[in-house]
Write a protein that holds these residues in place. Structure first.
Motif, PDB file in Angstrom:
ATOM      1  N   ALA A  43       0.691   6.961   5.338  1.00 37.11           N
ATOM      2  CA  ALA A  43      -0.755   7.184   5.286  1.00 37.11           C
ATOM      3  C   ALA A  43      -1.340   6.196   4.288  1.00 37.11           C
ATOM      4  O   ALA A  43      -0.636   5.679   3.421  1.00 37.11           O
ATOM      5  CB  ALA A  43      -1.074   8.619   4.867  1.00 37.11           C
ATOM      6  N   GLY A  44      -2.628   5.940   4.417  1.00 43.29           N
ATOM      7  CA  GLY A  44      -3.276   5.087   3.440  1.00 43.29           C
ATOM      8  C   GLY A  44      -3.039   3.615   3.672  1.00 43.29           C
ATOM      9  O   GLY A  44      -2.639   3.175   4.746  1.00 43.29           O
ATOM     10  N   ILE A  45      -3.229   2.841   2.625  1.00 40.91           N
ATOM     11  CA  ILE A  45      -3.234   1.393   2.728  1.00 40.91           C
ATOM     12  C   ILE A  45      -1.844   0.788   2.587  1.00 40.91           C
ATOM     13  O   ILE A  45      -1.582  -0.318   3.057  1.00 40.91           O
ATOM     14  CB  ILE A  45      -4.188   0.789   1.665  1.00 40.91           C
ATOM     15  N   PHE A  46      -0.905   1.477   1.923  1.00 41.06           N
ATOM     16  CA  PHE A  46       0.388   0.890   1.607  1.00 41.06           C
ATOM     17  C   PHE A  46       1.498   1.451   2.480  1.00 41.06           C
ATOM     18  O   PHE A  46       1.626   2.666   2.647  1.00 41.06           O
ATOM     19  CB  PHE A  46       0.744   1.116   0.137  1.00 41.06           C
ATOM     20  N   SER A  47       2.314   0.555   2.981  1.00 44.81           N
ATOM     21  CA  SER A  47       3.491   0.927   3.748  1.00 44.81           C
ATOM     22  C   SER A  47       4.702   0.960   2.828  1.00 44.81           C
ATOM     23  O   SER A  47       4.742   0.284   1.799  1.00 44.81           O
ATOM     24  CB  SER A  47       3.718  -0.086   4.875  1.00 44.81           C
ATOM     25  N   LEU A  48       5.708   1.737   3.202  1.00 43.71           N
ATOM     26  CA  LEU A  48       6.978   1.684   2.489  1.00 43.71           C
ATOM     27  C   LEU A  48       7.722   0.396   2.806  1.00 43.71           C
ATOM     28  O   LEU A  48       8.404  -0.173   1.953  1.00 43.71           O
ATOM     29  CB  LEU A  48       7.850   2.886   2.857  1.00 43.71           C
ATOM     30  N   ASN A  49       7.598  -0.077   4.040  1.00 42.83           N
ATOM     31  CA  ASN A  49       8.222  -1.322   4.448  1.00 42.83           C
ATOM     32  C   ASN A  49       7.321  -2.503   4.108  1.00 42.83           C
ATOM     33  O   ASN A  49       6.104  -2.448   4.297  1.00 42.83           O
ATOM     34  CB  ASN A  49       8.500  -1.316   5.952  1.00 42.83           C
ATOM     35  N   ASN A  50       7.939  -3.583   3.593  1.00 43.38           N
ATOM     36  CA  ASN A  50       7.178  -4.780   3.237  1.00 43.38           C
ATOM     37  C   ASN A  50       5.939  -4.390   2.438  1.00 43.38           C
ATOM     38  O   ASN A  50       4.827  -4.845   2.696  1.00 43.38           O
ATOM     39  CB  ASN A  50       6.788  -5.537   4.502  1.00 43.38           C
ATOM     40  N   SER A  51       6.139  -3.547   1.442  1.00 44.78           N
ATOM     41  CA  SER A  51       5.018  -2.880   0.772  1.00 44.78           C
ATOM     42  C   SER A  51       4.209  -3.828  -0.099  1.00 44.78           C
ATOM     43  O   SER A  51       4.749  -4.598  -0.906  1.00 44.78           O
ATOM     44  CB  SER A  51       5.544  -1.729  -0.090  1.00 44.78           C
ATOM     45  N   GLU A  52       2.885  -3.737   0.041  1.00 41.49           N
ATOM     46  CA  GLU A  52       1.995  -4.548  -0.778  1.00 41.49           C
ATOM     47  C   GLU A  52       1.742  -3.926  -2.144  1.00 41.49           C
ATOM     48  O   GLU A  52       0.913  -4.421  -2.908  1.00 41.49           O
ATOM     49  CB  GLU A  52       0.677  -4.785  -0.033  1.00 41.49           C
ATOM     50  N   ILE A  53       2.490  -2.875  -2.482  1.00 34.74           N
ATOM     51  CA  ILE A  53       2.420  -2.362  -3.844  1.00 34.74           C
ATOM     52  C   ILE A  53       2.910  -3.427  -4.830  1.00 34.74           C
ATOM     53  O   ILE A  53       2.585  -3.392  -6.023  1.00 34.74           O
ATOM     54  CB  ILE A  53       3.250  -1.066  -3.987  1.00 34.74           C
ATOM     55  N   VAL A  54       3.664  -4.414  -4.326  1.00 36.81           N
ATOM     56  CA  VAL A  54       4.153  -5.494  -5.195  1.00 36.81           C
ATOM     57  C   VAL A  54       3.020  -6.424  -5.628  1.00 36.81           C
ATOM     58  O   VAL A  54       3.220  -7.261  -6.512  1.00 36.81           O
ATOM     59  CB  VAL A  54       5.272  -6.301  -4.513  1.00 36.81           C
ATOM     60  N   ASP A  55       1.838  -6.298  -5.027  1.00 38.31           N
ATOM     61  CA  ASP A  55       0.681  -7.056  -5.521  1.00 38.31           C
ATOM     62  C   ASP A  55       0.209  -6.507  -6.865  1.00 38.31           C
ATOM     63  O   ASP A  55      -0.517  -7.184  -7.593  1.00 38.31           O
ATOM     64  CB  ASP A  55      -0.478  -6.990  -4.515  1.00 38.31           C
ATOM     65  N   PHE A  56       0.624  -5.288  -7.198  1.00 35.61           N
ATOM     66  CA  PHE A  56       0.177  -4.634  -8.424  1.00 35.61           C
ATOM     67  C   PHE A  56       1.286  -4.558  -9.477  1.00 35.61           C
ATOM     68  O   PHE A  56       1.000  -4.566 -10.671  1.00 35.61           O
ATOM     69  CB  PHE A  56      -0.375  -3.247  -8.094  1.00 35.61           C
TER      70      PHE A  56
END
Length: 375
Positions: free
Chosen positions: A129-142
């Motif tokens: 759900a939401g903007i971030f996926s577990l796969n290839n996650s863009e949480i690494v932008d933060f």
């Protein structure tokens, strides 16, 4: 090869006798504006900024020609761009485009162009759900992951897998065929003539970057009455001696869903071994370490009216070194109306390198809030 094969493939899709038909068009777009606060362990504070503003935009257009009730052809154009990306994995770094076409028939679907392979297209796994996926996650932008590196003018290095989906070839030019749904099952096959693509994992300078690949994907979904079940399998052969396997399962009942997926990669043969030494600035040690490793994810999802939430975990580990990634993430998505979504995410990450150097590791929490505008 792309300049020759792709236009020819598009032309073939429309090589049908003149017949009365209908053309329909579809256009959509989306913009996500995000603010994130990062709280990393003290030893990493000098390497990671606390506040990040990110913008992500996409535009999609398609044109479909309906020959008759059984045959149709569709051409897709997708354009995307983003600001302040840590891993610049669009076709041209911070922006990119994808063009593809489908021919739909009673005997299945033929696809050609810049798209995901059959195993990735049919994959299922942890609810999201939401903007971030577990796969290839863009949480690494933060909170940056030193194990994943791709930036304009620098180099490409994936020391661990970043997805349980088979994304080695990214959106490279490929040709795919998907069978019709038979007993709730779909089989897909893909041929990739050139595996290097900025949306994938392959370093452009690697000796095998221009080698081809073959991928098979299988999807099955069924409704058991008391719950629905989705499952997927994938198998790929890259550079002749790189083998990949993936599998996923998702169970849904009412507003709840639970699922997970797994991926394994290994090198079978001695043609191209994993790079253990620095070869050049563009090819540092272990830049292709993802070729022998595994990744898995698991999670639970909930949806009630306009609200969606997911709680999930992702882990990837290299076989030859101590490189490991752990992401634990809670996502919330509230659809305010048909054009506006509100996001809130909390994540804990632990990225471990092949040694204890500060620059090779990162650990901490990220809190992200944002708004999505679509049309």
């Amino acid at each position: 090869m792309t300049k020759i094969v792709f236009p020819a493939a598009l032309a073939c899709l429309f090589c049908f006798p003149a017949a009365a038909g209908e053309i329909s068009y579809d256009i959509s777009g989306k913009t996500d504006l995000l603010y994130g606060y990062s709280d990393v362990s003290r030893r990493y504070e000098d390497l990671q900024k606390e506040n990040t503003l990110e913008g992500i935009g996409s535009f999609s257009a398609s044109a479909e020609y309906q020959f008759n009730g059984d045959y149709s052809a569709v051409v897709y154009l997708d354009v995307m761009a983003a600001t302040d990306k840590e891993v610049q994995n669009y076709n041209n770094g911070s922006w990119g485009k994808q063009i593809s076409a489908d021919l739909n028939t009673p005997f299945g679907q033929l696809s050609a162009g810049e798209m995901r392979n059959a195993a990735a297209a049919l994959a299922v796994g942890a609810p999201e759900a939401g903007i971030f996926s577990l796969n290839n996650s863009e949480i690494v932008d933060f909170i940056a992951n030193p194990n994943w590196h791709r930036r304009n003018g620098e180099y490409t290095s994936f020391k661990t897998l970043n997805s349980t989906e088979m994304n080695t070839d990214g959106a490279a030019l490929k040709f795919s065929y998907f069978t019709p749904q038979i007993y709730n099952t779909i089989l897909g096959v893909s041929y990739v003539s050139d595996t290097e693509n900025r949306r994938g994992l392959v370093n452009n300078h690697a000796r095998y970057a221009r080698d081809d690949a073959y991928v098979i994907g299988l999807y099955h979904g069924t409704d058991l009455g008391f719950m629905s079940v989705e499952a997927s399998l994938g198998y790929g052969i890259y550079h002749k001696n790189d083998k990949e396997f993936s599998g996923g399962l998702k169970l849904s009942r009412g507003n709840w869903s639970v699922g997970g997926s797994y991926r394994k990669t290994y090198v079978e043969g001695n043609d191209y071994g994993i790079t253990e030494q620095n070869l050049s600035r563009q090819m540092p040690a272990w830049f292709d370490n993802y070729r022998e490793g595994q990744a898995w994810n698991a999670g639970i999802g909930y949806q009630f009216g306009p609200y969606k939430a997911s709680l999930g975990y992702f882990e990837a580990k290299a076989e030859r070194t101590d490189n490991r990634d752990r992401i634990f993430m809670l996502n919330n998505d509230f659809q305010l109306n048909k054009n506006v979504n509100l996001y809130a995410t909390a994540a804990h990450v632990d990225f471990q390198g092949e040694n204890k150097e500060i620059s090779e590791n990162r650990k901490g929490f990220a809190f992200v809030a944002g708004i999505g505008l679509s049309f």
